[in-house]
Scaffold this active site. Sequence first.
Site, PDB file in Angstrom:
ATOM      1  N   GLY A   1     -17.303   3.892  -3.045  1.00 41.17           N
ATOM      2  CA  GLY A   1     -16.815   4.398  -1.588  1.00 41.17           C
ATOM      3  C   GLY A   1     -15.858   3.522  -0.930  1.00 41.17           C
ATOM      4  O   GLY A   1     -15.625   3.960   0.648  1.00 41.17           O
TER       5      GLY A   1
ATOM      6  N   GLY B   1     -13.169   2.071  -1.595  1.00 40.49           N
ATOM      7  CA  GLY B   1     -11.342   1.678  -1.562  1.00 40.49           C
ATOM      8  C   GLY B   1     -10.966   0.204  -2.433  1.00 40.49           C
ATOM      9  O   GLY B   1     -10.373  -0.456  -2.071  1.00 40.49           O
TER      10      GLY B   1
ATOM     11  N   GLU C   1       0.984  -0.810  -0.047  1.00 41.18           N
ATOM     12  CA  GLU C   1       0.121   0.273   0.035  1.00 41.18           C
ATOM     13  C   GLU C   1       1.074   1.273   0.121  1.00 41.18           C
ATOM     14  O   GLU C   1       2.065   1.141   0.752  1.00 41.18           O
ATOM     15  CB  GLU C   1      -0.608  -0.128   1.398  1.00 41.18           C
TER      16      GLU C   1
ATOM     17  N   ASP D   1      -3.920   0.532  -9.549  1.00 43.83           N
ATOM     18  CA  ASP D   1      -5.367   0.185  -9.604  1.00 43.83           C
ATOM     19  C   ASP D   1      -6.099  -0.181 -11.198  1.00 43.83           C
ATOM     20  O   ASP D   1      -6.518  -0.801 -11.543  1.00 43.83           O
ATOM     21  CB  ASP D   1      -6.826   0.816  -8.690  1.00 43.83           C
TER      22      ASP D   1
END
Length: 397
Positions: free
Chosen positions: A131, A133, A40, A187
């Site tokens: 929303g 993630g 991350e 992503d």
Amino acid sequence: MLGTATHNVPARAAAEFLGRHGRPPTGVWSAPGRVNLIGEHTDYNDGFVLPFALPYRIAVAASPRDDGVLAVTTVGGDGRPQQAAPVAIADLAPGSVEGWAAYPSGVAWVLRDEGFGGGADLVIAGDVPAGAGLSSSHALQCATALALLGLAGVELDEPAAPSRATVARWVQRSENDYVGVPTGLLDQTASLSCVADHVLFLDVRSGSLEQVPFDASSAGLAVLVIDTKAKHSHSDSGYRERRAGCERAAELLGLPALRDVTESGLDDALPRLPEELRPLVRHVVTENVRVERTVEHLRAGRIADIGDLLTASHASMRDDYRISCLELDIAVDTALAEGALGARMTGGGFGGSAIALVAADEVETVGKQVLAAFAERGLTAPGLFTAAPSPGAGRDS
């Protein structure tokens, strides 16, 4: 208790297109949301990430127009359509379209500059939780890119077609330069390039991809996704501040990116930085190491051994990167207390979702305890589902 993907999103998009335009679409293209198993806030630091695609998708039914206009309608799960004001693709510019419609418009803006500027009618349907993630916005952008390219006669993986990596960079440019959100490449690449039953080991700096087998069910395990319902947004200032902090730290260290700080060099690097930047650097460096070690375990078929790495990742994001929140910590702590092998928040942080690696026969028990923990604190009930690596973006019809 557990949610499930509807698996009929492309058909629903086609039906909505027919109902709105009175004719079937030329084609339907779809792209999935994603879960990042680990890695991350490393993508914009030239590091390593390890996502997989979800079974939840966003589909775009599309037909060409001969007037150069982009007309977009999205249909929510309640069946209520939202129609954006039609726009001339030739007139698109950053700031010219706002709200949700900026995402498909930004893709059209980039593709126009790449030589694919034809008008289109688009109807969008999907079941990626917004929303949460889980990258619903990137699924929308990737599906839009494939649809607009498809209408121009270009399908991915065919001769002379742009590579999936190239399309990922186009989508990134649309979000960075048109929508105005400074996201990395994680992503988009995940939505476009993931395959079923594998996690995608991406070296962001080199662009190298490795499909690493990840069949949790064969090990008697499952990945439980916990959508905390605490809304996540990359546009929040916290994301920008942390990215800017990482870039400032790399500049002060005289390095191209924090990727270049090694684990053994961390103790030497930290004292050279202002106090407020040290935790950011520590997270990025140690997270890259955790990704590499996770991949080593998975290559060896030792899925159960990644649990401690997942949990350490959450602690790093909570304590060093400071992007967790009450709901995420409750989800992680409860899952671990109920026997999960590992758990962490996934995605950009400040809300969104957590994941837990649990024994397959304990999923219901862990899920019930997470629901109870949220209820005890008066929090909105989270959404729960198990996720297996699913196919990436492509044409459906």
